[in-house]
Every structure is written in structure tokens, then in C-alpha cells.
Design a protein around this motif. Structure first.
Motif, PDB file in Angstrom:
ATOM      1  N   GLN A 124      34.056  15.894  91.655  1.00 25.92           N
ATOM      2  CA  GLN A 124      34.721  16.207  92.917  1.00 25.92           C
ATOM      3  C   GLN A 124      34.772  17.686  93.225  1.00 25.92           C
ATOM      4  N   LYS A 125      34.176  18.498  92.341  1.00 22.37           N
ATOM      5  CA  LYS A 125      34.185  19.945  92.538  1.00 22.37           C
ATOM      6  C   LYS A 125      32.789  20.493  92.312  1.00 22.37           C
ATOM      7  N   THR A 126      32.449  21.566  93.011  1.00 21.20           N
ATOM      8  CA  THR A 126      31.132  22.173  92.833  1.00 21.20           C
ATOM      9  C   THR A 126      31.017  22.867  91.482  1.00 21.20           C
ATOM     10  N   ARG A 127      32.162  23.214  90.871  1.00 25.37           N
ATOM     11  CA  ARG A 127      32.175  23.789  89.527  1.00 25.37           C
ATOM     12  C   ARG A 127      33.097  22.922  88.677  1.00 25.37           C
ATOM     13  N   THR A 128      32.504  22.166  87.766  1.00 26.45           N
ATOM     14  CA  THR A 128      33.250  21.204  86.964  1.00 26.45           C
ATOM     15  C   THR A 128      33.171  21.585  85.492  1.00 26.45           C
ATOM     16  N   PHE A 129      34.339  21.820  84.886  1.00 25.32           N
ATOM     17  CA  PHE A 129      34.397  22.192  83.475  1.00 25.32           C
ATOM     18  C   PHE A 129      34.545  20.935  82.623  1.00 25.32           C
ATOM     19  N   LEU A 130      33.767  20.883  81.545  1.00 26.84           N
ATOM     20  CA  LEU A 130      33.813  19.759  80.620  1.00 26.84           C
ATOM     21  C   LEU A 130      34.246  20.250  79.247  1.00 26.84           C
ATOM     22  N   GLY A 131      35.106  19.477  78.586  1.00 23.54           N
ATOM     23  CA  GLY A 131      35.533  19.855  77.246  1.00 23.54           C
ATOM     24  C   GLY A 131      36.673  18.984  76.774  1.00 23.54           C
ATOM     25  N   ARG A 132      37.200  19.328  75.603  1.00 28.33           N
ATOM     26  CA  ARG A 132      38.272  18.553  74.985  1.00 28.33           C
ATOM     27  C   ARG A 132      39.650  18.979  75.479  1.00 28.33           C
ATOM     28  N   GLY A 133      39.743  20.180  76.059  1.00 30.27           N
ATOM     29  CA  GLY A 133      41.030  20.709  76.489  1.00 30.27           C
ATOM     30  C   GLY A 133      41.628  19.951  77.659  1.00 30.27           C
ATOM     31  N   SER A 134      42.950  19.933  77.708  1.00 35.56           N
ATOM     32  CA  SER A 134      43.646  19.172  78.753  1.00 35.56           C
ATOM     33  C   SER A 134      43.469  19.784  80.135  1.00 35.56           C
ATOM     34  N   ALA A 135      43.063  21.055  80.207  1.00 36.59           N
ATOM     35  CA  ALA A 135      42.883  21.699  81.503  1.00 36.59           C
ATOM     36  C   ALA A 135      41.486  21.484  82.077  1.00 36.59           C
ATOM     37  N   MET A 136      40.622  20.815  81.341  1.00 36.68           N
ATOM     38  CA  MET A 136      39.263  20.603  81.817  1.00 36.68           C
ATOM     39  C   MET A 136      39.219  19.591  82.959  1.00 36.68           C
ATOM     40  N   ASP A 137      38.245  19.765  83.859  1.00 40.72           N
ATOM     41  CA  ASP A 137      38.082  18.808  84.958  1.00 40.72           C
ATOM     42  C   ASP A 137      37.685  17.440  84.424  1.00 40.72           C
ATOM     43  N   ILE A 138      36.821  17.428  83.416  1.00 40.39           N
ATOM     44  CA  ILE A 138      36.454  16.186  82.736  1.00 40.39           C
ATOM     45  C   ILE A 138      36.792  16.364  81.259  1.00 40.39           C
ATOM     46  N   GLN A 139      37.794  15.631  80.807  1.00 42.36           N
ATOM     47  CA  GLN A 139      38.258  15.767  79.425  1.00 42.36           C
ATOM     48  C   GLN A 139      37.584  14.707  78.560  1.00 42.36           C
ATOM     49  N   LEU A 140      36.922  15.163  77.502  1.00 39.95           N
ATOM     50  CA  LEU A 140      36.210  14.269  76.589  1.00 39.95           C
ATOM     51  C   LEU A 140      36.994  14.161  75.286  1.00 39.95           C
ATOM     52  N   ARG A 141      37.327  12.949  74.913  1.00 35.02           N
ATOM     53  CA  ARG A 141      38.085  12.717  73.675  1.00 35.02           C
ATOM     54  C   ARG A 141      37.097  12.619  72.515  1.00 35.02           C
ATOM     55  N   ASP A 142      36.638  13.774  72.092  1.00 38.23           N
ATOM     56  CA  ASP A 142      35.599  13.859  71.063  1.00 38.23           C
ATOM     57  C   ASP A 142      35.908  15.090  70.219  1.00 38.23           C
ATOM     58  N   SER A 143      36.171  14.893  68.923  1.00 41.78           N
ATOM     59  CA  SER A 143      36.542  16.003  68.047  1.00 41.78           C
ATOM     60  C   SER A 143      35.413  17.011  67.874  1.00 41.78           C
ATOM     61  N   GLU A 144      34.178  16.619  68.179  1.00 45.87           N
ATOM     62  CA  GLU A 144      33.045  17.525  68.053  1.00 45.87           C
ATOM     63  C   GLU A 144      32.793  18.329  69.324  1.00 45.87           C
ATOM     64  N   VAL A 145      33.558  18.044  70.357  1.00 41.87           N
ATOM     65  CA  VAL A 145      33.453  18.774  71.619  1.00 41.87           C
ATOM     66  C   VAL A 145      34.460  19.912  71.612  1.00 41.87           C
ATOM     67  N   ARG A 148      36.672  24.038  75.561  1.00 41.08           N
ATOM     68  CA  ARG A 148      35.983  24.457  76.784  1.00 41.08           C
ATOM     69  C   ARG A 148      34.495  24.490  76.441  1.00 41.08           C
ATOM     70  N   HIS A 149      33.787  23.423  76.758  1.00 41.78           N
ATOM     71  CA  HIS A 149      32.453  23.225  76.201  1.00 41.78           C
ATOM     72  C   HIS A 149      31.311  23.600  77.152  1.00 41.78           C
ATOM     73  N   ALA A 150      31.350  23.075  78.376  1.00 40.90           N
ATOM     74  CA  ALA A 150      30.217  23.280  79.283  1.00 40.90           C
ATOM     75  C   ALA A 150      30.692  23.308  80.735  1.00 40.90           C
ATOM     76  N   LEU A 151      29.826  23.836  81.600  1.00 44.45           N
ATOM     77  CA  LEU A 151      30.126  23.923  83.028  1.00 44.45           C
ATOM     78  C   LEU A 151      28.988  23.282  83.811  1.00 44.45           C
ATOM     79  N   LEU A 152      29.346  22.369  84.709  1.00 39.80           N
ATOM     80  CA  LEU A 152      28.379  21.729  85.598  1.00 39.80           C
ATOM     81  C   LEU A 152      28.587  22.321  86.990  1.00 39.80           C
ATOM     82  N   GLU A 153      27.527  22.860  87.569  1.00 38.14           N
ATOM     83  CA  GLU A 153      27.614  23.488  88.883  1.00 38.14           C
ATOM     84  C   GLU A 153      26.656  22.811  89.858  1.00 38.14           C
ATOM     85  N   ILE A 154      27.156  22.558  91.062  1.00 40.32           N
ATOM     86  CA  ILE A 154      26.349  21.937  92.108  1.00 40.32           C
ATOM     87  C   ILE A 154      26.154  22.943  93.225  1.00 40.32           C
TER      88      ILE A 154
END
Length: 206
Positions: A124-145, A148-154
């Protein structure tokens, strides 16, 4: 003074003069995007009836001669430490605005491997943060992530994926990448989670 983001623990230099007599300032971490409050140390010390020197020991002046002081416990922070985004530094003095998402096509991420397999996240955003942190736009429940892991930009017509110096890296087509372009149904891996970019046209094609 030095402030620390409570989410990703990135440290920033903050000019105390920006408080302009206010007790607190709202700032935004430029690394993970989370907003948090930082207290004016001058007013805080005045309220407690102390100068603060007993708690932090000897102070040192910043190299820019601004008059601000900082705790020697942060002496390892490099001179290039960034500044967080504050209301006063944003255009118009208000919250920053991202470009709107395109109405067509729609973008989503489908989890095809990992603990959340079967989940679909709408972008839903042109800049979407992915990671394990609760502040991420997409939060991944993965201990290996990373938190603040990656950024997806459109930026039509391109979609780019950027690794944010994650511990286990970001992988695409079997190789670890720093940044890459993605297309419809391209897959990438963060930790033990594999995601697929889905691009769905909205308007019917003739």
C-alpha cells in the motif's frame, strides 16, 4: 546530543537547539521509519533539579562548536552519524508525504515458503519496509530475518528490492544481492522466508 531509535537502535546526532524551548520533539528514524519522541535534556535536568553531570560524567563539545554536548559513552559513534527527520526539517513543517500508489496495477507479496507460507501482503506504499521489527510495513515472523531487513520501492514501471545490510542478506535467483529489479512472479528470500511479487492489472485489457 545522541539519540537512539527504540526500534532499530540506530544512533543519531541531534542538535539540542532544534527543541527551541519545547519539552519534547517528535522525530522519525530515517533507517526504519518509526516515529518517536525525544526529550529536551535541558528542561529534563531543570525539572529534576540537577544538571545531569552526576549521571553522565564529563561532557565533550561537538566538533561543530554548536554548544551541544554529548555522553562519552557514545564516543564510538562516527562523525557521519545521520540526523533523524523532524517536523521542522520536512517540507511545509509537517509529516513527509510519499508519492501515492498507482491505481493500476496492484502489487502484493505472497509468502511461498517459510513459517507464514500462504500469507499475502497487499503493498500500500511506494516504499515498503520488510523485516522482523514491529515498525516494519510487512512484519515477517522469522528469526533469521533482521529487524530491518529490506526495502521494496515502486516507481512505475520499476519495482526495486534493496537489502538494508541484513545479517543473513537478501537473495534473488540463488545469489545474494544489494539491490535488484523485480518483475511479476519474481521470487526472493529473506532469512528462511521466500516471497513472490504479484502484479495484478486492474483495468481489463482489450
Amino acid at each position: 546530543m545522541i539519540i537512539t531509535c527504540p526500534e532499530c537502535e540506530t544512533k543519531y546526532r541531534y542538535d539540542e537547539r532544534l527543541f527551541d524551548g519545547e519539552a519534547v520533539k517528535q522525530v522519525k528514524c530515517t533507517s526504519c521509519g518509526v516515529s518517536f519522541e525525544t526529550a529536551n535534556p535541558v528542561l529534563k535536568d531543570a525539572d529534576s533539579g540537577t544538571s545531569g553531570d552526576d549521571d553522565i560524567g564529563e561532557k565533550f563539545e561537538l566538533a561543530d562548536d554548536s554548544g551541544a554536548t554529548w555522553n562519552p559513552a557514545f564516543s564510538e559513534v562516527p562523525e557521519s552519524t545521520p540526523s533523524p527527520v523532524t517536523d521542522s526539517t520536512l517540507p511545509g513543517g509537517g509529516p513527509g508525504e510519499e508519492p501515492p500508489m498507482p491505481a493500476d496495477p496492484r502489487y502484493s507479496l505472497a509468502v511461498i515458503a517459510g513459517g507464514q507460507a500462504g500469507s499475502v501482503f497487499q503493498i500500500q506504499k511506494t516504499r515498503t519496509f520488510l523485516g522482523r521489527g514491529s515498525a516494519m510495513d510487512i512484519q515477517l515472523r522469522d528469526s533469521e530475518v533482521s529487524r530491518r531487513h529490506a526495502l521494496l520501492e515502486i516507481c512505475e514501471p520499476d519495482v526495486s528490492l534493496t537489502d538494508l545490510q541484513a545479517t543473513n542478506g537478501t537473495w534473488f535467483n540463488g545469489a545474494q544481492i544489494q539491490s535488484t529489479k523485480l518483475g511479476h512472479q519474481d521470487e526472493f528470500t529473506l532469512g528462511s522466508t521466500t516471497l513472490m511479487l504479484i502484479v495484478t492489472p486492474v483495468r481489463d485489457t482489450p
